[in-house]
Every structure is written in structure tokens, then in C-alpha cells.
Design a protein around this motif. Structure first.
Motif, short mmCIF file in Angstrom:
data_model
loop_
_atom_site.label_atom_id
_atom_site.label_comp_id
_atom_site.label_asym_id
_atom_site.label_seq_id
_atom_site.Cartn_x
_atom_site.Cartn_y
_atom_site.Cartn_z
N ALA A 14 -20.75 38.63 -125.98
CA ALA A 14 -19.86 39.10 -124.92
C ALA A 14 -19.79 40.62 -124.89
O ALA A 14 -19.83 41.23 -123.82
N MET A 23 -20.99 40.56 -116.31
CA MET A 23 -19.66 39.97 -116.43
C MET A 23 -19.71 38.45 -116.55
O MET A 23 -18.88 37.85 -117.25
N ASP A 24 -20.65 37.81 -115.89
CA ASP A 24 -20.72 36.34 -115.92
C ASP A 24 -20.99 35.83 -117.34
O ASP A 24 -20.33 34.90 -117.82
N ARG A 27 -17.97 36.45 -119.53
CA ARG A 27 -16.88 35.52 -119.20
C ARG A 27 -17.14 34.14 -119.81
O ARG A 27 -16.21 33.49 -120.32
N ASP A 28 -18.38 33.68 -119.77
CA ASP A 28 -18.71 32.38 -120.37
C ASP A 28 -18.44 32.40 -121.87
O ASP A 28 -17.91 31.43 -122.43
N ARG A 31 -14.66 32.23 -122.49
CA ARG A 31 -14.13 30.88 -122.26
C ARG A 31 -14.34 29.99 -123.47
O ARG A 31 -13.45 29.23 -123.88
N SER A 47 -10.00 39.56 -124.19
CA SER A 47 -9.09 39.31 -123.07
C SER A 47 -8.53 40.63 -122.56
O SER A 47 -8.39 40.85 -121.34
N PHE A 50 -11.25 42.47 -120.54
CA PHE A 50 -11.39 41.95 -119.18
C PHE A 50 -10.25 42.44 -118.28
O PHE A 50 -10.47 42.82 -117.13
N ARG A 54 -10.66 44.94 -114.89
CA ARG A 54 -10.22 44.59 -113.54
C ARG A 54 -9.02 45.44 -113.09
O ARG A 54 -8.45 45.21 -112.02
#
Length: 434
Positions: A14, A23-24, A27-28, A31, A47, A50, A54
Motif C-alpha cells: 500500500a 490509489m486503487d 485501497r485494496d 481493505r 487510514s 487516505f 482526499r
């Protein structure tokens, strides 16, 4: 794979994805980490990252401040401090950011985590630079560079006995060499602003060796551009143009528009110095088209400064004023201190051309005040020279002479042969008019 091993693998993947702006993938990974352990410090740190990316700074801060409550480990506290320092710097809270980053550096020193200490020191240097605290920024970059150089000299782990270990060691050493070269270049930029041009040129040439050995053409192009600015300040316009054209050739080859924007802007500067304003306008427009398409507000503000100069040199004073006031407004909104100083300086020159001497003095003195706070010798020399011109047309010849003698000393320190010659002529002509 055990849960702990998978957590660490996802965390590392990550972090790498975020650095690559993927980002994809990041993000995976997050998760999966949330499902395994939402209260793990690594999950909470990501967290926060991220949320920061944003623009949800309040939420990001909450995540980062939670980290020390999850673990008494010094490394976790250091991550909290470093992450919050970066967060606060992004919000323009630079004093608070510097305090947090210095605390993080000290913790990483205690832990013995050199890589993170280099990163924290580099972030501190960047924050100080954004705050206009150039001397402190240079000191921080020098510290980060020395740490990186020492780290790069360390031998790879002798316990590695497989081919994969050798490849990893090679990649690690290459990465460390790039870190050193990047810090050399950043230090060179600050030294240039401080007027330490020989030191700046040495830094850029050292960085160039590493990037050329790695055959990284885009990094070579960026460094060529940096060196060209130094040579331009020193008045060697032919070498500056040669370096810039090499950079442009590389960036055009790779269709790297970000680099071309900078190259074109610096080429416009070069042609302005040569009083070839038509050619300067052509390169400036090339840069503007790129910057407008990319939405780079700071670069667009700089375009208006350069265009303002070209316009007042062409005696188009109203258009020049419109461009320069727009640039000043934009740079104030962006909190770009060097941009604000440059806008004030050119407004001073514009009003001098217009014979509005009171307004010229007001703008020029504002530019000088900021430049002296920044300790940007290149800026100071130019503004003092401009103030000398103002005093001359006001008939205050003694003050003009004093200012030009001061400017002469600065330009000699900068080793700017062209400007040294021009200021000497001004002083000589002033003596002939008495």
C-alpha cells in the motif's frame, strides 16, 4: 501466509502504491488490512494517509493522534509525529509542522531508523523552504544529505546468500544513490537562492553524475535545467542556453510536459536578459499552454509576472500592471512568499517606468523587505539595483551610488559577470553627471 506476514506485505504494498499514486491498489490493501485488524497501527496510519490525500485533514489528524494510544512503541509515536508534521505542512501550519518533524527526527535517531530519519529531515527542509527560511532549510537539507551519504556507504547485508538477496542489495544501493542525488539537487536549489552559486553548481554536477550513470534521462534533464539557472545568474548566457536546450531535447523526446514547462519558462528568462522580448514571449506562451492544461496555478502566476515585465519593457504599462497585479493576488492566495516578492519587485519597476515614483518606492521597498527576510541574495541584488535606478531618476544620486555599490557587492558574490559590468557602468555614469 500467516496473518502478520500478510498484514506487513499489504502495508508495504500500500505504501509503495501510494508513492506511485496507484490509489486503487493501495485501497485494496487497506481493505484487507481493515478486515484482519482495524486497530493495528499500520491500518490506522494508512487510514490517516487516505484521509489526508482526499483533503479531510481533521479526520487524518484524528487517525494520526490515535496511533500512540494503540502502542507504546517509540516507532509508532515517531510515525504519528512524522505524519502529523506532513499533514500540518500541507495546511500551511509550518511552525507546528517543524516542531512535530523535529520531534520525529529525534525519535528516529534514538531508534536508529536512518531511512525514516532521512525522510523526516527532508520533510523538515521542505517545510522550512516553503516558509522562506532559506538558511535553516539549507542546514536541514545538508543534514539529510549527510545522513543519506553515510547510509549509502554502508555495505549490503553480508548474510544474503541467494540471487534474490543480491538483486535486492543492488536495488537498495541504487535507491540510496538516487536519494543522495535528489538531496544534492534540492540543496543546490536552496544554495542558489542564498547566492552560494559555486556550491549550488557543485551540488547539481554531483547529482548529474549519479543520474547519468543510472541512464535516467528525465532526472538528467531536470538537473541540467537547475544548472542552467545558476549559469544564467552568473551571466554566462551561452552555456545557460546550451544546458537548457539539452534539457528541452530530452523532455521533448519523452513528451514530458512538466519538465518542458520549466524549461520554456527559464528560456524566456534567458531571452529577457538578452533584451530579446519577442523570443521571450514565444517561450513564455509555450509554458503557459502547458501550465493552463495542467492547472498549475503557481506557474500561471509566474507567467503573469514574466509577461508583465515584457509588457512594461515594451511600454505597454496598463497591460503590464494588469498582469502583475493578477500575479500578486494569485501568489498571495497561494501563500508563495518568493512569488509575492517577485511581483512587488516588478510592480516597482513598472511604476518607475511610468514615473509614478511614490508607488514605485512603496512596491520596491516591500520587495526588498521580503527578500531580506528570505535571505535570497539573487532577489536582494536585483531589488537593490532597481532601487538604485529609482533613486537616480529621483535625483537622489548619493543614495543611488550607495545602493549600486551594495548591489555591486552582491553581484560579485553571485559571480554574475553581466550584472557586475552593468552596475559598474551605472556607477561610472552617475559620477560623470555630478
Amino acid at each position: 501466509m500467516a496473518d502478520e506476514d500478510q498484514m506487513q506485505a499489504d502495508y508495504e504494498a500500500a505504501m509503495e502504491a501510494l508513492s506511485d499514486e496507484d490509489m486503487d491498489t493501495a485501497r485494496d490493501c487497506l481493505r484487507r488490512m481493515m478486515k484482519r485488524n482495524p486497530d493495528d497501527p499500520r491500518t490506522v496510519e494508512l487510514s490517516g494517509d487516505f484521509a489526508r490525500l482526499r483533503g479531510d485533514y481533521e479526520k487524518a489528524d484524528a487517525f494520526y493522534m490515535r496511533l500512540p494510544t494503540l502502542s507504546g512503541d517509540k516507532a509508532v509515536l515517531a510515525v504519528s509525529l512524522l505524519s502529523r508534521g506532513i499533514l500540518y505542512a500541507e495546511q500551511g501550519k509550518r511552525d507546528e509542522a517543524c516542531d512535530l518533524l523535529r520531534q520525529a527526527i529525534e525519535l528516529y535517531r534514538q531508534i536508529g531508523d536512518t531511512q525514516r530519519m532521512i525522510a523526516a529531515t527532508g520533510n523538515l527542509a521542505d517545510t522550512l523552504l516553503e516558509a522562506g527560511r532559506l538558511a535553516e532549510a539549507a542546514e536541514a537539507f545538508q543534514s539529510a544529505l549527510e545522513l543519506a551519504q553515510e547510509d549509502a556507504r554502508l555495505e549490503p547485508d553480508p548474510e544474503g546468500d541467494g540471487e534474490g538477496d543480491d538483486d535486492t542489495d543492488d536495488d537498495s544501493q541504487t535507491g540510496k544513490a538516487f536519494t543522495v542525488a535528489s538531496l544534492e539537487r534540492e540543496l543546490g536549489e536552496v544554495c542558489r537562492m542564498l547566492g552560494e552559486l559555486d556550491r549550488a553548481a557543485t551540488c547539481f554536477r554531483n547529482a548529474m553524475v549519479t543520474f547519468e550513470e543510472a541512464d535516467d534521462e528525465l532526472e538528467v534533464a531536470e538537473t541540467l535545467d537547475c544548472l542552467s539557472v545558476v549559469r544564467q545568474i552568473q551571466g554566462d548566457y551561452d552555456e545557460a542556453e546550451s544546458l537548457l536546450r539539452r534539457a528541452i531535447d530530452i523532455n521533448e523526446k519523452h513528451d514530458f510536459t512538466d519538465g518542458l514547462s520549466v524549461n520554456y519558462g527559464n528560456m524566456a528568462f534567458l531571452y529577457k536578459h538578452r533584451k530579446n522580448f519577442d523570443e521571450a514571449a514565444i517561450y513564455l506562451e509555450k509554458a503557459r499552454k502547458i501550465d493552463k492544461a495542467s492547472g498549475r496555478d503557481e506557474a500561471i502566476a509566474d507567467y503573469h509576472i514574466q509577461m508583465g515585465e515584457i509588457l512594461y519593457e515594451r511600454c505597454k504599462y496598463d497591460e503590464a500592471e494588469s498582469n502583475l497585479l493578477k500575479a500578486l493576488k494569485m501568489h498571495k492566495q497561494l501563500d508563495n512568499i518568493t512569488g509575492i516578492a517577485a511581483a512587488y519587485s516588478h510592480l516597482g519597476a513598472l511604476y518607475r517606468h511610468r514615473k509614478d515614483f511614490a508607488q514605485s518606492e512603496k512596491m520596491t521597498l516591500k520587495a526588498l523587505e521580503i527578500s531580506e527576510e528570505l535571505q535570497n541574495l539573487d532577489f536582494i541584488a536585483g531589488v537593490v539595483d532597481e532601487l538604485g535606478m529609482l533613486r537616480k531618476v529621483q535625483g537622489r544620486t548619493d543614495e543611488a551610488r550607495e545602493l549600486w555599490n551594495r548591489a555591486l557587492s552582491h553581484f560579485q558574490q553571485l559571480r554574475s559577470a553581466k550584472m557586475t559590468e552593468e552596475v559598474r557602468k551605472q556607477i561610472e555614469e552617475l559620477g560623470q553627471t555630478n
